[in-house]
Write a protein that holds these residues in place. Sequence first.
Motif, PDB file in Angstrom:
ATOM      1  N   LYS A 193       0.873  -1.180   0.000  1.00  0.00           N
ATOM      2  CA  LYS A 193       0.000   0.000   0.000  1.00  0.00           C
ATOM      3  C   LYS A 193       0.906   1.224   0.000  1.00  0.00           C
ATOM      4  CE  LYS A 193      -2.366   3.508   1.955  1.00  0.00           C
ATOM      5  NZ  LYS A 193      -2.100   4.502   2.997  1.00  0.00           N
TER       6      LYS A 193
ATOM      7  N   ASN B 159     -10.923   4.114   3.428  1.00  0.00           N
ATOM      8  CA  ASN B 159      -9.524   4.406   3.773  1.00  0.00           C
ATOM      9  C   ASN B 159      -8.623   3.381   3.079  1.00  0.00           C
ATOM     10  OD1 ASN B 159      -7.180   3.540   5.827  1.00  0.00           O
ATOM     11  ND2 ASN B 159      -7.518   5.732   5.968  1.00  0.00           N
TER      12      ASN B 159
ATOM     13  N   ASP C  95      -5.731   2.137   3.747  1.00  0.00           N
ATOM     14  CA  ASP C  95      -5.142   1.079   4.577  1.00  0.00           C
ATOM     15  C   ASP C  95      -6.152  -0.045   4.781  1.00  0.00           C
ATOM     16  OD1 ASP C  95      -2.622   2.361   5.078  1.00  0.00           O
ATOM     17  OD2 ASP C  95      -3.682   3.721   6.417  1.00  0.00           O
TER      18      ASP C  95
ATOM     19  N   LYS D  24      -3.932   3.257  10.601  1.00  0.00           N
ATOM     20  CA  LYS D  24      -3.055   2.288   9.924  1.00  0.00           C
ATOM     21  C   LYS D  24      -2.689   1.129  10.861  1.00  0.00           C
ATOM     22  CE  LYS D  24       0.057   4.492   7.535  1.00  0.00           C
ATOM     23  NZ  LYS D  24      -0.695   4.545   6.285  1.00  0.00           N
TER      24      LYS D  24
ATOM     25  N   GLY E 272      -3.874   9.425  10.835  1.00  0.00           N
ATOM     26  CA  GLY E 272      -3.778   8.336   9.861  1.00  0.00           C
ATOM     27  C   GLY E 272      -2.945   7.164  10.360  1.00  0.00           C
TER      28      GLY E 272
HETATM   29 MG   LIG Z   1      -3.734   7.201   5.737  1.00  0.00          MG
END
Ligand SMILES: [Mg+2]
Length: 252
Positions: free
Chosen positions: A6, A155, A157, A212, A208
């Motif tokens: 990712k 999102n 992730d 994650k 974030g």
């Molecule tokens: Mg992010």
Amino acid sequence: MLTVVKIGGAWLEAGGDATAFRALADLPGELVVVHGGGKEISRWLERAGVPVEWFEGLRVTRGDGLQLTAMVLSGWVNKRVVEAMDRAGRPAVGISGEDGRLLRAEPLDQDRLGEVGRVVAVDPGVIRALLAAGYSPVISPVSAGGDGGRPFNVNADEAAIHVARGVEANRLLLISDVPGVLAEGELLSEVDEAIAAELARRAVLLGGMRVKVEQALEVARTGVEVRIGDASLLTGAPGTRIVASSSPPARH
Ligand SMILES: [Mg+2]
Ligand SMILES: Nc1ncnc2c1ncn2[C@@H]1O[C@H](COP(=O)(O)OP(=O)(O)OP(=O)(O)O)[C@@H](O)[C@H]1O
């Protein structure tokens, strides 16, 4: 060996250069790429006069925000990654979670987040078909919705962990603009559930990165090797390994 990588919008902005794309393209075995695009989306929302809002590390998506997100992620960013991989010598085909029924989502928390989804179903068939034909799939996280005909913003992730599980990946590399999970400036070599909970409690794990790590723990529980770091992960740097629970010390 199947690796899901990712690449975060943060990294694409900061260091997504040709050298790093060559390292990505040179990874051995089968390769599936999922990308984010946070900063690029924010820029276009601002240009269009749509408020940029976040709630607990997740983007709020309302009004024209969904259309702009789909255009930026599944259009511009997706094809830039495809082109960079192709140039680095790894033929790629860009798709989104909406293609081939890859990812289906339902509203996560409509009141707070608007048209943001959580993934409820994965069909890895399109990924398998592209890999079998010699292409690396490059996946935008915009995912199919229900009967309404509108997709959901997911999102990246979260999309990546569902893709990794769906294709039974051996490892998942989450590449961002930081060398891994940091606490007081130090890079942590390993984070398990207990450490993650403690870091979140001390407000060390924010935005974030908190999302994650939570997502990474989900996939670590299924036995997939998961690491968070910057582009140096692609050339063997260890970053931060995410494990469901640390292995007990060996007894002698
Ligand atoms: Mg992010
Ligand atoms: N403890 C922490 N360690 C490392 N980074 C942290 C920590 N807490 C918060 N962060 C932030 O998390 C950011 C990475 O998450 P972010 O969601 O912004 O990027 P991304 O997931 O790579 O990109 P995108 O969301 O576009 O896919 C880092 O740039 C950093 O500012």
